[in-house]
Design an enzyme around this catalytic site. Structure first.
Site, PDB file in Angstrom:
ATOM      1  N   GLU A 129      71.941  32.773 189.610  1.00 30.07           N
ATOM      2  CA  GLU A 129      72.479  32.502 188.223  1.00 30.07           C
ATOM      3  C   GLU A 129      74.053  32.328 188.211  1.00 30.07           C
ATOM      4  O   GLU A 129      74.866  31.932 187.240  1.00 30.07           O
ATOM      5  CB  GLU A 129      71.885  33.223 187.361  1.00 30.07           C
ATOM      6  CG  GLU A 129      72.388  34.733 186.973  1.00 30.07           C
ATOM      7  CD  GLU A 129      71.896  35.772 187.942  1.00 30.07           C
ATOM      8  OE1 GLU A 129      71.375  35.248 189.111  1.00 30.07           O
ATOM      9  OE2 GLU A 129      72.293  37.105 187.657  1.00 30.07           O
ATOM     10  N   CYS A 157      67.688  40.802 191.407  1.00 32.42           N
ATOM     11  CA  CYS A 157      68.478  42.212 191.609  1.00 32.42           C
ATOM     12  C   CYS A 157      67.640  43.052 190.944  1.00 32.42           C
ATOM     13  O   CYS A 157      66.290  43.511 191.448  1.00 32.42           O
ATOM     14  CB  CYS A 157      69.923  42.138 191.008  1.00 32.42           C
ATOM     15  SG  CYS A 157      70.743  43.377 191.802  1.00 32.42           S
ATOM     16  N   HIS A 181      72.153  36.753 193.315  1.00 36.76           N
ATOM     17  CA  HIS A 181      72.131  36.345 192.027  1.00 36.76           C
ATOM     18  C   HIS A 181      72.347  34.888 191.897  1.00 36.76           C
ATOM     19  O   HIS A 181      73.496  34.410 191.892  1.00 36.76           O
ATOM     20  CB  HIS A 181      73.493  36.778 191.354  1.00 36.76           C
ATOM     21  CG  HIS A 181      72.945  38.271 191.176  1.00 36.76           C
ATOM     22  ND1 HIS A 181      72.552  38.714 189.871  1.00 36.76           N
ATOM     23  CD2 HIS A 181      73.407  39.520 191.646  1.00 36.76           C
ATOM     24  CE1 HIS A 181      72.263  40.112 189.855  1.00 36.76           C
ATOM     25  NE2 HIS A 181      72.933  40.617 190.963  1.00 36.76           N
TER      26      HIS A 181
END
Lengths: 217, 83
Positions: free
Chosen positions: A195, A87, A193
């Site tokens: 994560e 990002c 994302h």
């Protein structure tokens, strides 16, 4: 011995702890690295996490690329070290010239925060190494400037540098590109994302594939 | 050395989407501005440069735009001397 991964923190970075958790869940040791320090290349890989580095003033990533740590990170990448920008981290890598192209404001000028489906189109990168091309994954996106732009996109495609594409283009990115790699495949940038997708109880675990790829030697 | 006040106008390159310009343009007919076209939104950044001449100040301003103020993938720029 567990692998060590650095996670860069700029003023305004806000995804560093999610990244640490993903690294931990994948069996490696994560270490926060303050942007104002020199980079000591003793890690297996380095993550530039998401957020709003330096307030995104001027353009996302424009100021962060001049942070002290970036000089060492550029050299680490030039020496073959693995670097992943997620990002805002992707925006920093394009501004720093470590990845081609740029991220402009989303088509329609909306901040987009939703889960999207994506197709992994290449396993020739440090962040998709264990993912078969054609695999469809669901990951969250959370950005205002994720509209990937590159006037040499045909060359990028021909080189196999596109690694991830949106199934349903949410932001106007050219060729629905969500993630790319450099020529060698050791530097990767992506807008979604992974994560934030490491556990079924928080909405999905497709992100684990990317962290497993990173940590596979 | 003199101090020169410069203005950097940063615009989207042609072919790069300008959603802000497009949104403003679409709002104009409702206000009766039917004759307005080609609206583009960019940035205007003013700064002062100490230099021996105006041309030297402009050269410094151009270097600043290339290295920081504009992203060459998305944007073009124009420097003018204000004073």
């Amino acid at each position: 011995m567990a692998t060590d991964v650095g996670v860069v923190v700029f003023p305004g970075t806000n995804c560093e702890f999610d990244v640490l958790e993903a690294i931990d869940a994948s069996g490696a040791n994560g270490h926060l690295l303050w942007h104002g320090n020199s980079f000591v290349p003793k890690y297996d890989s380095v993550i530039l996490a998401g957020g709003f580095a330096h307030g995104d003033y001027l353009r996302p990533g424009a100021i962060a690329r001049f942070s002290k740590i970036m000089e060492g990170i550029s050299k680490f990448g030039a020496d073959g070290g693995k670097i992943v920008g997620i990002c805002n981290g992707f925006q920093v890598l394009t501004e720093a010239g470590l990845l081609p192209g740029a991220l402009q404001k989303n088509r329609g000028l909306t901040f987009i925060c939703e889960k999207v489906t994506l197709e992994v189109v290449s396993d020739k990168s440090c962040f998709t190494k264990v993912v078969s091309p054609g695999t469809v994954v669901t990951l969250p996106i959370n950005h205002f400037s994720g509209n990937y732009t590159n006037e040499n996109v045909d060359e990028l495609e021909a080189n196999g540098q596109v690694i991830l594409k949106y199934c349903d283009n949410p932001n106007g990115s050219v060729n629905s590109i969500a993630g790319i790699r450099n020529d060698r495949g050791n530097i990767v940038g992506l807008m979604p994302h992974p994560e934030r997708a490491i556990s079924e109880i928080t909405g999905g675990s497709d992100g684990l594939l990317f962290w497993k790829s990173l940590l596979k030697s | 050395m003199s101090e020169f006040e410069l203005l950097a106008e940063i615009r989207h390159k042609s072919g790069i989407a300008d959603p802000e310009g497009g949104t403003i343009l679409r709002a104009l007919p409702a206000l009766g501005f039917e004759e307005i076209s080609n609206v583009s939104v960019g940035k205007a950044i003013r700064f002062a440069v100490s230099a021996a001449s105006a041309s030297e100040a402009v050269a410094k301003g151009e270097e600043l735009c290339k290295r920081l103020l504009a992203n060459p993938v998305l944007e073009s720029f124009k420097i003018s001397v204000i004073s």
